[in-house]
Design a protein around this motif. Structure first.
Motif, PDB file in Angstrom:
ATOM      1  N   THR A 154       0.850  -1.196   0.000  1.00  0.00           N
ATOM      2  CA  THR A 154       0.000   0.000   0.000  1.00  0.00           C
ATOM      3  C   THR A 154       0.887   1.248   0.000  1.00  0.00           C
ATOM      4  O   THR A 154       1.880   1.307   0.716  1.00  0.00           O
ATOM      5  CB  THR A 154      -0.890   0.004   1.261  1.00  0.00           C
ATOM      6  OG1 THR A 154      -1.605  -1.225   1.273  1.00  0.00           O
ATOM      7  CG2 THR A 154      -1.872   1.156   1.249  1.00  0.00           C
ATOM      8  N   ASN A 155       0.564   2.198  -0.826  1.00  0.00           N
ATOM      9  CA  ASN A 155       1.314   3.460  -0.916  1.00  0.00           C
ATOM     10  C   ASN A 155       2.749   3.310  -1.389  1.00  0.00           C
ATOM     11  O   ASN A 155       3.587   4.172  -1.133  1.00  0.00           O
ATOM     12  CB  ASN A 155       1.314   4.205   0.427  1.00  0.00           C
ATOM     13  CG  ASN A 155      -0.046   4.778   0.732  1.00  0.00           C
ATOM     14  OD1 ASN A 155      -0.792   5.103  -0.185  1.00  0.00           O
ATOM     15  ND2 ASN A 155      -0.385   4.870   2.004  1.00  0.00           N
ATOM     16  N   SER A 156       3.053   2.208  -2.080  1.00  0.00           N
ATOM     17  CA  SER A 156       4.431   2.072  -2.577  1.00  0.00           C
ATOM     18  C   SER A 156       4.630   3.000  -3.772  1.00  0.00           C
ATOM     19  O   SER A 156       3.681   3.377  -4.474  1.00  0.00           O
ATOM     20  CB  SER A 156       4.745   0.627  -2.940  1.00  0.00           C
ATOM     21  OG  SER A 156       3.852   0.189  -3.908  1.00  0.00           O
ATOM     22  N   LEU A 157       5.882   3.349  -3.963  1.00  0.00           N
ATOM     23  CA  LEU A 157       6.243   4.266  -5.046  1.00  0.00           C
ATOM     24  C   LEU A 157       7.498   3.728  -5.717  1.00  0.00           C
ATOM     25  O   LEU A 157       8.554   3.605  -5.086  1.00  0.00           O
ATOM     26  CB  LEU A 157       6.495   5.667  -4.460  1.00  0.00           C
ATOM     27  CG  LEU A 157       7.099   6.723  -5.372  1.00  0.00           C
ATOM     28  CD1 LEU A 157       6.241   6.940  -6.617  1.00  0.00           C
ATOM     29  CD2 LEU A 157       7.234   8.038  -4.606  1.00  0.00           C
ATOM     30  N   ALA A 158       7.349   3.381  -7.000  1.00  0.00           N
ATOM     31  CA  ALA A 158       8.478   2.864  -7.776  1.00  0.00           C
ATOM     32  C   ALA A 158       8.945   3.956  -8.718  1.00  0.00           C
ATOM     33  O   ALA A 158       8.154   4.509  -9.481  1.00  0.00           O
ATOM     34  CB  ALA A 158       8.038   1.647  -8.591  1.00  0.00           C
ATOM     35  N   ILE A 159      10.234   4.265  -8.657  1.00  0.00           N
ATOM     36  CA  ILE A 159      10.763   5.230  -9.614  1.00  0.00           C
ATOM     37  C   ILE A 159      11.687   4.479 -10.564  1.00  0.00           C
ATOM     38  O   ILE A 159      12.417   3.571 -10.158  1.00  0.00           O
ATOM     39  CB  ILE A 159      11.467   6.411  -8.900  1.00  0.00           C
ATOM     40  CG1 ILE A 159      11.601   7.587  -9.843  1.00  0.00           C
ATOM     41  CG2 ILE A 159      12.808   6.031  -8.337  1.00  0.00           C
ATOM     42  CD1 ILE A 159      11.831   8.897  -9.153  1.00  0.00           C
ATOM     43  N   VAL A 160      11.584   4.812 -11.853  1.00  0.00           N
ATOM     44  CA  VAL A 160      12.382   4.113 -12.867  1.00  0.00           C
ATOM     45  C   VAL A 160      13.203   5.150 -13.631  1.00  0.00           C
ATOM     46  O   VAL A 160      12.646   6.082 -14.223  1.00  0.00           O
ATOM     47  CB  VAL A 160      11.478   3.333 -13.855  1.00  0.00           C
ATOM     48  CG1 VAL A 160      12.335   2.542 -14.845  1.00  0.00           C
ATOM     49  CG2 VAL A 160      10.522   2.406 -13.112  1.00  0.00           C
TER      50      VAL A 160
END
Ligand code: TYD
Length: 139
Positions: free
Chosen positions: A109-115
Motif C-alpha cells: 500500500t502506498n508504494s512508489l516505484a521510480i524508474v
C-alpha cells in the motif's frame, strides 16, 4: 543490444545514504550510480493491491528501479532463467539491462516505484509478447 543479456547482469546497486537524525538522504548521479545516461524518469504509484505492472521487455532501454517508498517485487527473466528480487529500501536500486523480460508485482500500500531509463519513451522499443521475446533472444 538486448539480445545477449542475461539475468546475472541484473544487480542491486547500493546507493549513497546519509543517515541523519533529521531524516535520511540518498541520491543518484548518472554514470556513477547508474551505468548509463539518464534520458527519462517515470514513476508508478497508487497501484491497487494484486495488480501487476511492466510485463514486457525492452530492446534498448536499460533502467534502474528504486522502491522510493514501500515495497514490491520484480521478476526478471532472460528466456532461460528467472529470479525475483524484492525491493523494500529507498537506498537500493535494481539495475536491469536491456533484453530482460520483467514484471513488477506485490506492491505494498502506498508504494512508489521510480524508474530511471537510458532512453526516451519509444513504443518500438517494447516487446510485449513473451513469444516475441523468446524469438528476439534466439530461443
Ligand atoms: P507501460 O510501460 O505499458 O506500463 P506497464 O507495462 O507498467 O503496464 O506504460 C503505460 C502507458 O503509459 C503506455 O500507454 C505508454 C505510456 N508511457 C508513456 O507515455 N511514457 C513513458 O515514459 C512510459 C513509461 C509510459
Amino acid at each position: 543490444m538486448g539480445k545477449l543479456t542475461n539475468i546475472h547482469q541484473v544487480e542491486i546497486i547500493d546507493l549513497p545514504k546519509f543517515e541523519d537524525p533529521r531524516g535520511n538522504l540518498s541520491f543518484i548521479e548518472e554514470e556513477l550510480h547508474v551505468p548509463f545516461k539518464i534520458e527519462r524518469t517515470y514513476w508508478i504509484y497508487d497501484v491497487p493491491g494484486g495488480q501487476v505492472r511492466g510485463s514486457h521487455s525492452f530492446k534498448a532501454q536499460q533502467e534502474l528501479i528504486v522502491a522510493i517508498s514501500g515495497s514490491f517485487d520484480i521478476v526478471v527473466d532472460d528466456g532461460k532463467e528467472q529470479k525475483t528480487i524484492s525491493l523494500n529500501r529507498s537506498y537500493y536500486g535494481l539495475y536491469v539491462p536491456s533484453g530482460i523480460w520483467r514484471q513488477m508485482e506485490n506492491f505494498s500500500t502506498n508504494s512508489l516505484a521510480i524508474v530511471l531509463s537510458s532512453t526516451k519513451f519509444s513504443v518500438e522499443d517494447y516487446i510485449r509478447e513473451y513469444g516475441d521475446f523468446l524469438k528476439y533472444k534466439g530461443l
